[in-house]
Design an enzyme around this catalytic site. Structure first.
Site, mmCIF file in Angstrom:
data_model
loop_
_atom_site.group_PDB
_atom_site.id
_atom_site.type_symbol
_atom_site.label_atom_id
_atom_site.label_comp_id
_atom_site.label_asym_id
_atom_site.label_seq_id
_atom_site.Cartn_x
_atom_site.Cartn_y
_atom_site.Cartn_z
ATOM 1 N N HIS A 27 0.314 -2.112 2.648
ATOM 2 C CA HIS A 27 1.776 -2.060 2.701
ATOM 3 C C HIS A 27 2.276 -0.836 1.940
ATOM 4 O O HIS A 27 1.597 -0.316 1.050
ATOM 5 C CB HIS A 27 2.372 -3.319 2.073
ATOM 6 C CG HIS A 27 2.157 -4.557 2.883
ATOM 7 N ND1 HIS A 27 2.861 -5.707 2.657
ATOM 8 C CD2 HIS A 27 1.313 -4.828 3.913
ATOM 9 C CE1 HIS A 27 2.482 -6.643 3.514
ATOM 10 N NE2 HIS A 27 1.521 -6.129 4.287
ATOM 11 N N GLU B 155 4.453 -0.498 -0.388
ATOM 12 C CA GLU B 155 4.533 -0.681 -1.836
ATOM 13 C C GLU B 155 3.170 -0.510 -2.497
ATOM 14 O O GLU B 155 3.042 0.117 -3.545
ATOM 15 C CB GLU B 155 5.060 -2.088 -2.185
ATOM 16 C CG GLU B 155 6.432 -2.389 -1.647
ATOM 17 C CD GLU B 155 6.396 -3.113 -0.300
ATOM 18 O OE1 GLU B 155 5.639 -2.679 0.608
ATOM 19 O OE2 GLU B 155 7.131 -4.091 -0.146
ATOM 20 N N CYS C 165 7.189 -8.365 0.108
ATOM 21 C CA CYS C 165 6.619 -9.671 0.421
ATOM 22 C C CYS C 165 5.995 -10.269 -0.846
ATOM 23 O O CYS C 165 5.873 -9.576 -1.862
ATOM 24 C CB CYS C 165 5.561 -9.514 1.514
ATOM 25 S SG CYS C 165 4.041 -8.700 0.950
ATOM 26 N N CYS D 29 3.041 -8.151 -2.289
ATOM 27 C CA CYS D 29 3.476 -6.938 -2.989
ATOM 28 C C CYS D 29 4.191 -7.286 -4.294
ATOM 29 O O CYS D 29 4.015 -6.598 -5.298
ATOM 30 C CB CYS D 29 4.363 -6.092 -2.085
ATOM 31 S SG CYS D 29 3.448 -5.369 -0.702
#
Length: 144
Positions: free
Chosen positions: A53, A55, A83, A86
């Site tokens: 992801h 992040e 999410c 993360c």
């Protein structure tokens, strides 16, 4: 804050790079003392890695730049609310502040447990929310 808008625009540039690569268009930057020290955009398809992801990639770059695993003096700017995965990583990194654009109505960490973050982490949502949300809507409409 003007700097919030400035750095969210940088995160949007990362999201555009993800979109151009056929990835879900989420982008992130990590800022320390007014300087970007980490950038990332979703790369789950390219890397065949569900954890890639925006992040996570930005945090990895930032911890490398800082020479340590804690980012308590840093701010993460991300186009969509993180999410739970993360959020957990951001808690372990002790991210000082998180600024996100659009809320994630289906998978955002705040739906599950706002306490996933480090207790001292400050959160600001809704920065350039319409632009961030429009990018996601456009991407998913093109897939249907």
């Amino acid at each position: 804050m003007d700097s919030d808008v400035q750095f969210m625009r940088e995160a949007l540039r990362e999201a555009q790079a993800a979109k151009a690569a056929g990835e879900i268009p989420i982008g992130a930057v990590v800022v320390w003392k007014g300087r970007i020290i980490g950038r990332g955009h979703n790369q789950t398809e390219r890397l065949h890695d569900t954890t890639a992801h925006a992040e996570m990639i930005a945090v990895t770059a930032a911890t490398e730049a800082m020479g340590g695993k804690y980012l308590n003096d840093c701010t993460l700017y991300v186009t969509v609310e993180p999410c739970p995965m993360c959020a957990g990583a951001l808690a372990w990194a002790q991210m000082g502040r998180i600024v996100y654009g659009a809320p994630d109505q289906r998978r955002g960490f705040s739906l599950f447990s706002p306490s996933l973050l480090h207790p001292r982490t400050e959160v600001t949502g809704g920065v350039l929310q319409e632009e961030c949300a429009a990018l996601m809507l456009e991407f998913f409409r093109s897939k249907r």
